[in-house]
Design a protein around this motif. Structure first.
Motif, PDB file in Angstrom:
ATOM      1  N   UNK A 154       0.837  -1.214   0.000  1.00 50.21           N
ATOM      2  CA  UNK A 154       0.000   0.000   0.000  1.00 50.21           C
ATOM      3  C   UNK A 154       0.863   1.252   0.000  1.00 50.21           C
ATOM      4  N   UNK A 155       0.496   2.206  -0.835  1.00 50.08           N
ATOM      5  CA  UNK A 155       1.225   3.467  -0.865  1.00 50.08           C
ATOM      6  C   UNK A 155       0.673   4.419   0.177  1.00 50.08           C
ATOM      7  N   UNK A 156       1.039   5.668   0.027  1.00 46.35           N
ATOM      8  CA  UNK A 156       0.525   6.681   0.948  1.00 46.35           C
ATOM      9  C   UNK A 156      -0.550   7.476   0.276  1.00 46.35           C
ATOM     10  N   UNK A 157      -0.904   8.563   0.906  1.00 45.89           N
ATOM     11  CA  UNK A 157      -1.899   9.432   0.318  1.00 45.89           C
ATOM     12  C   UNK A 157      -1.199  10.432  -0.576  1.00 45.89           C
ATOM     13  N   UNK A 158      -1.763  11.592  -0.686  1.00 50.40           N
ATOM     14  CA  UNK A 158      -1.155  12.616  -1.509  1.00 50.40           C
ATOM     15  C   UNK A 158      -0.564  13.693  -0.633  1.00 50.40           C
ATOM     16  N   UNK A 159      -1.380  14.668  -0.306  1.00 45.18           N
ATOM     17  CA  UNK A 159      -0.893  15.812   0.459  1.00 45.18           C
ATOM     18  C   UNK A 159      -0.518  15.402   1.876  1.00 45.18           C
TER      19      UNK A 159
END
Ligand SMILES: O=C(O)c1ccccc1NCC(=O)[C@H](O)[C@H](O)COP(=O)(O)O
Length: 270
Positions: free
Chosen positions: A21-26
């Motif tokens: 799983x990656x992260x979010x954006x901001x």
């Protein structure tokens, strides 16, 4: 966690999914609701500080609850919960960041994001008052360092619950600067639950640290046992969610918090 260490297949699968799983954006920036203050307020009101967990299902649950998580959250708060824990892990626990967002908007107690965070980008997914870092899952190849992740979480405003299972992990948590420590009675290598774990490990947690007993707490007697061993608060999921029988979540919470039927203010929007 040593990569060669034997762990339950379900937990290996959780970790493999978390690594992907990656992260979010901001970058997230949050003004948190204080977890220790929420525990103190509940204790001062004569109730047991319980973090009630919204866990639709889990590798050890017998079924799944499909009720609206916001309804469940409001019932938990009405039942006297000091704080809530919301699973955001989607693949094994039926959670989501959107669920946490909706729940946090609907209640005024602190909300813990319960997930398997392995690197910094995964902090930038959703606002929460507290995030979880599990000592056992960090420091293996491909994961962040506990001290660095703790600092990164605090820079974003999060309070951090550092989860341990052994005295050695408590030492790691304290060395990293943790001020909220959980001792998980569930052994994530075998998924067996033993309340004796908390009793054995709690004496190693220094005074001044907020100490939470996690997992396997089913009855008021279990709560007395954990409180006698030094728990400031209890994290309780299965006994409140009651996955197979789908009983009344407010009543289940009330039974464990010791709340009077009419004494609890119900939820308010933030
Ligand atoms: O709950 C599980 O089955 C589980 C399986 C594998 C890894 C973690 C798991 N649970 C995470 C938790 O820490 C618990 O949800 C939490 O402490 C509440 O425990 P309980 O009251 O026993 O549901």
């Amino acid at each position: 966690m040593d990569d060669s260490e034997e762990i339950a297949p379900a937990v290996q699968s959780i970790l493999d999914a978390a690594r992907e799983r990656g992260g979010g954006g901001d970058r997230v920036s949050v003004t948190p609701r204080s977890l220790p203050d929420a525990f103190d307020a509940v204790a001062d009101a004569g109730r047991t500080p319980v973090v009630a967990e919204i866990k639709p299902t889990s590798p050890t649950a017998d079924g799944e609850r499909t009720d609206d998580p916001v309804d469940l959250a409001q019932q938990m708060v009405a039942g006297g919960a000091a704080a809530l824990s919301v699973l955001t892990e989607p693949d094994h626990f039926g959670g989501s960041a959107e669920t946490l967002e909706r729940v946090r908007e609907a209640v005024d107690v602190p909300v813990l994001r319960k997930d398997f965070i392995l690197h910094e980008a995964q902090l930038d997914v959703v606002e929460a008052d507290v995030v979880l870092l599990i000592v056992r899952f960090l420091e293996a190849e491909g994961t962040g360092d506990l001290t660095d992740l703790l600092a990164a979480a605090r820079e974003r405003g999060f309070q951090v619950l550092v989860e341990t299972h052994t005295a050695a992990e408590v030492e790691q948590a304290v060395d990293a600067g943790a001020d909220i420590i959980g001792v998980n009675n569930r052994d994530l290598a075998e998924l067996a639950v033993d309340l004796g774990t908390f009793e054995a490990v709690a004496p190693d947690v220094p005074d001044g640290v907020t100490l939470i007993a996690e997992s396997g707490i089913q009855t008021p007697d279990d709560i007395t046992r954990m409180r006698d061993a030094g728990a400031d608060a209890l994290l309780i999921g299965s006994a409140i969610m009651d996955h197979d029988a789908a009983t009344d979540v407010e009543a289940n919470t009330r039974r464990l918090t010791g709340a009077d039927t009419d004494a609890i203010e119900t939820t308010t929007d933030t």
